[in-house]
Design a protein around this motif. Structure first.
Motif, PDB file in Angstrom:
ATOM      1  N   UNK A  83      -4.047  -7.027  -2.555  1.00  0.00           N
ATOM      2  CA  UNK A  83      -2.942  -6.923  -1.733  1.00  0.00           C
ATOM      3  C   UNK A  83      -3.334  -6.772  -0.437  1.00  0.00           C
ATOM      4  N   UNK A  84      -2.181  -7.296   0.501  1.00  0.00           N
ATOM      5  CA  UNK A  84      -2.491  -7.096   1.895  1.00  0.00           C
ATOM      6  C   UNK A  84      -1.744  -5.947   2.384  1.00  0.00           C
ATOM      7  N   UNK A  85      -2.248  -5.036   2.942  1.00  0.00           N
ATOM      8  CA  UNK A  85      -1.617  -4.194   3.880  1.00  0.00           C
ATOM      9  C   UNK A  85      -0.613  -4.389   4.782  1.00  0.00           C
ATOM     10  N   UNK A  86       0.508  -3.653   4.977  1.00  0.00           N
ATOM     11  CA  UNK A  86       1.252  -4.177   5.937  1.00  0.00           C
ATOM     12  C   UNK A  86       1.709  -2.820   6.539  1.00  0.00           C
TER      13      UNK A  86
END
Lengths: 515, 335
Positions: free
Chosen positions: B38-41
């Motif tokens: 997952x890409x952290x935002x």
């Protein structure tokens, strides 16, 4: 109700009941099979349909994801929602549908896997499409993994559903076939049972009837010695048997009467035929005789008149000529009378020969000589060298035969003076042929020539009684010989007298007239 | 003789257990390189596909530069690992910049931006090149004016930022949001980490051992990112003090530069913060030598004395960090 009617009634009611029972069974079985097939096929069809729905809606969402994640153009939130939500709804519905139409344990297992994969993918997809807020958005790898995993499962599910559906519908068909077979077996069993019952009933009815028919057929052939079974039966069959027995008694009486009558009729018939025959012969003879007698009588009459008219001017020469004519006519009449007498003898069956050792060659030579002197118009050339000097025959009968043949040759060969007589021996036979070169006989007439009173067509205008050859033939047959005839119209005829060298039997033979 | 045999026995025992230990260590090592899924935002800039799309359009839009001649991709070209294939990029003034463009790959995981880490957020970083006079030379009031004339931009800014509409920070947020979605693709190395033994060649696997062992590379190029988000002087010959500008009092910050990721390395030559090394061989030779010995040089940097085989294995391994394919589509810009 009579006993027989009761039996028939019972059998009809039984058959009806059996038929009804059978119909109900068959209907029940068919309905059962049909229901199962319909149910199973419907389920299989639904499963396939839902698996297709699943894939369809999965592809709709996947296409949307691709479009959005490319970030090449704007796709509004509203548009995403409008595409995603119905597709998701259909997608979920398809999964529920599949769960309700599970075709195999493998499929149930597959649905479980599919549900987990679906949860992961849907969550990823919803986050990436901005439908679910999250501070951690899935990487493309994660998304692709969940997507590919689900896609594989969906494809497998579709294949599995299709396979299972095919298999299940085949099985259903097989079930229907087997249930039909069961139905058919029941029907066959029932039919067999019915047939057996019918056979028992029919045998009770038909066997005495068949026996009776055989008896009746025997009766028809005239065999009245038949015996009657079951005449003491109390039902209709007993009555029929008794009736036929009575009929038999009647037939016996009738047959004896008929026999007597037939005997009488036969006797009458014979008498009538004899009478008719004699009558015919008589009529023929009278017509022939009247004609044959008229000619010499006319000659006698005219000669007598001339003598009377010219009694003064007549020379002794003239008188001699006239008297010769009269005497000739009388002699002809004499011949006629004699032959008529012979015929009458033959008619009465009294023609007989008396064979004895005769100087045969001398006899034939004598006849030839005599006849040659008689005829001025014809010349008989005879060759009798081959004839035996002695033969056991009736000399007068042979004289009559040969004279007849020679006189016929003269009579039916006007203007053809040569007549050949030849005698020889051949194959135990003495043969004498008389050949002329005269009118001959039509081929059609050949077989009839020896018939009594027969005159060949070629003989028209030549006086004759039709008795001569018939008599000749009889005389020869009495000697155990035959007369062979070779003739052609316009060429001439050859009559050959064949006599056995063995002694002819000295006995009277019954005459058989061929009319 | 007996002693010798006993010794041999224990030696064998030790060898067996040590090789077993090595295998276990290798497996543990692999786990450290597992990729995040997952890409952290950031909380203040949550992801939305529309925002990311807007950011991508702005990223590729030359109207953000003063002369409309450059866009972000001019220096962060996706084809070259979001860098440029020249020593240092050339700005609107046609003069080469001092430093190479840092890659944007996996930028969401990078905690300090620029080579010297002077920006702490992507939003802040993006402002720099857009407005720098030697780079894009853009001015935000002019950019906003230009964008407002484009109805589709206006519409989408309004939609995504109903209160602010087109503004400096909304533009930067959009760009940053797009940049956070730039993640390096799965490379053969990642598949090997996931358990696909066939994904790497024996040389590459040996290279991995060198990377983590005698090469000491993993000292700074840590984890799946192959970067520790720290600043190090690696002994490269340069007048640029790098991090020293931000931390003048920190000795080790002098000539210190941010550890860059090694992902997609093969597309990203020339290398180093100034693009001074053109090949991977050059880079390895530099590290092997230990570079210039100076006070600021990281204690982690020492001469390595790698064998030729080790060097070639190492390069083979580094190549396994490049994915086979890279699908980047260009956006259709609104007019």
């Amino acid at each position: 109700m009579t006993s027989m009617s009761r039996k028939i009634f019972i059998s009809i009611v039984g058959s009806l009941f059996l038929g009804l029972l059978l119909s109900v069974l068959v209907l029940h079985q068919a309905q059962k099979g049909n229901n199962t097939t319909v149910e199973v096929t419907r389920k299989a069809f639904k499963a396939v349909e839902y698996s297709q729905d699943l894939r369809k809606n999965f592809l709709i969402i996947e296409r949307l994801d691709k479009r959005v994640l490319a970030m090449s153009s704007f796709v509004s939130h509203e548009e995403i929602v409008s595409i995603f939500n119905p597709a998701k709804q259909q997608f979920m519905k398809a999964i529920t549908g599949l769960k309700q139409n599970i075709l195999s344990p493998k499929m149930a297992h597959m649905i479980e896997k599919l549900e987990t994969a679906k949860d992961i993918w849907l969550k990823d997809s919803e986050i990436l499409l901005g439908l679910k807020p999250s501070f951690f958005i899935p990487t493309m790898e994660k998304y692709n993994r969940s997507k590919n995993n689900l896609a594989t499962l969906i494809n497998e599910m579709q294949k599995l559903a299709a396979n299972d559906a095919t298999w299940i519908s085949r099985k259903a068909q097989a079930d229907v076939s087997s249930s039909l077979f069961t139905t058919f077996s029941i029907a066959m069993l029932a039919a067999l049972a019915g047939s057996f019952a019918a056979y028992l009933l029919a045998r009770g009815l038909s066997k005495p009837l068949v026996n009776l028919v055989a008896t009746a057929e025997q009766l028809v052939t005239g065999d009245t010695s038949v015996k009657f079974a079951q005449a003491d039966r109390k039902d209709e069959i007993g009555a029929v048997v008794r009736a036929v027995a009575n009929f038999r008694d009647g037939i016996i009486q009738k047959l004896s009467l008929q026999e007597q009558l037939a005997e009488q009729a036969e006797a009458l018939q014979e008498a009538l035929a004899q009478e008719k025959h004699l009558n015919k012969l008589q009529r023929e003879f009278v017509s022939m005789a009247s004609h044959e007698f008229r000619t010499p009588l006319a000659i006698i009459d005219s000669s007598a008149r001339r003598l009377e008219k010219r009694k003064d001017k007549l020379t002794p020469q003239d008188i001699e000529t006239r008297t010769d004519k009269i005497r000739n006519a009388v002699s002809r009449m004499m011949t006629l009378v004699e032959s008529t007498l012979d015929a009458a003898k033959a008619d009465n069956g009294k023609l007989s020969i008396n064979p004895k050792e005769t100087k045969f060659k001398d006899l034939v030579d004598h006849i030839c000589e005599r006849q040659n002197d008689l005829y001025t118009t014809h010349n008989i050339s005879s060759d009798t060298q081959g004839l035996p000097s002695n033969l056991n025959v009736d000399g007068s009968a042979i004289d009559q035969v040969i004279t007849n043949l020679l006189s016929n040759a003269v009579k039916y060969a006007p203007g053809c003076p040569d007549i050949f007589l030849k005698g020889w021996q051949e194959q135990g036979q003495v043969r004498i042929s008389v050949q002329d070169f005269g009118l001959g006989i039509d081929e059609d007439d050949l077989p009839k020539v020896f018939g009594r009173f027969f005159r060949a067509k070629t003989s028209t205008g030549i006086p004759g009684t039709g008795i001569g050859l018939n008599l000749v033939n009889q005389l020869v047959e009495l000697h155990g010989g035959i007369i062979e005839l070779e003739s052609k119209a316009g060429v001439g005829s050859t009559f050959t007298l064949c006599l056995p060298i063995e002694a002819a039997q000295s006995q009277e033979q019954p005459l058989n007239f061929a009319i | 003789m007996q002693k010798f045999l006993t010794g041999l026995f224990f030696l064998t025992l030790f060898g067996l257990s040590s090789s077993n230990l090595l295998a276990q260590e290798s497996e543990q090592l692999k786990q450290q390189y597992k990729r995040p899924l997952e890409i952290p935002f950031p909380v203040n800039a949550p992801y939305s596909p529309q925002l990311a799309t807007l950011g991508k359009m702005l990223f590729f839009d030359p109207r953000l530069s003063g002369n409309k001649d450059l866009n972000c991709a001019s220096c962060h070209n996706p084809s070259f690992g979001y860098e440029v294939p020249i020593k240092t990029p050339i700005g609107t003034t046609k003069t080469p910049l001092d430093r190479q463009a840092p890659t944007l790959l996996n930028i969401a995981w990078v905690t300090s931006l620029f080579w010297d880490g002077r920006a702490l957020t992507l939003e802040k970083q993006a402002e720099g090149p857009i407005t720098a006079k030697v780079e894009m030379a853009g001015k935000f009031d002019i950019i906003i004016e230009r964008l407002e004339e484009i109805s589709e931009y206006e519409k989408w800014f309004k939609k995504l930022f109903p209160q602010k509409g087109i503004a400096k920070d909304t533009i930067l947020t959009a760009i940053a949001t797009y940049e956070r979605t730039i993640v390096s693709e799965w490379a053969p190395f990642d598949r090997w980490v996931e358990g696909d033994e066939a994904a790497l060649s024996p040389a590459q696997k040996r290279g991995f051992e060198v990377f983590n062992g005698p090469g000491k590379c993993a000292s700074c190029h840590t984890g799946w990112l192959f970067a520790d988000n720290q600043f190090h002087d690696i002994g490269l010959s340069t007048t640029d003090i790098g991090r020293g500008k931000i931390e003048p009092n920190n000795v080790f910050a002098q000539h210190g530069f941010k550890t860059p990721t090694l992902r997609e390395l093969t597309h990203r030559a020339p290398y180093m913060h100034n693009g001074s090394l053109t090949t991977l061989q050059d880079v390895i030779e530099l590290y092997n030598s230990g570079g210039i010995k100076r006070i600021s040089r990281s204690p982690l940097i020492t001469p390595l004395n790698l064998s030729k085989q080790q060097k070639s294995d190492l390069i083979a391994f580094l190549k396994s960090l490049t994915a086979e394919r890279n699908n980047v589509t260009m956006p259709i810009l609104p007019n």
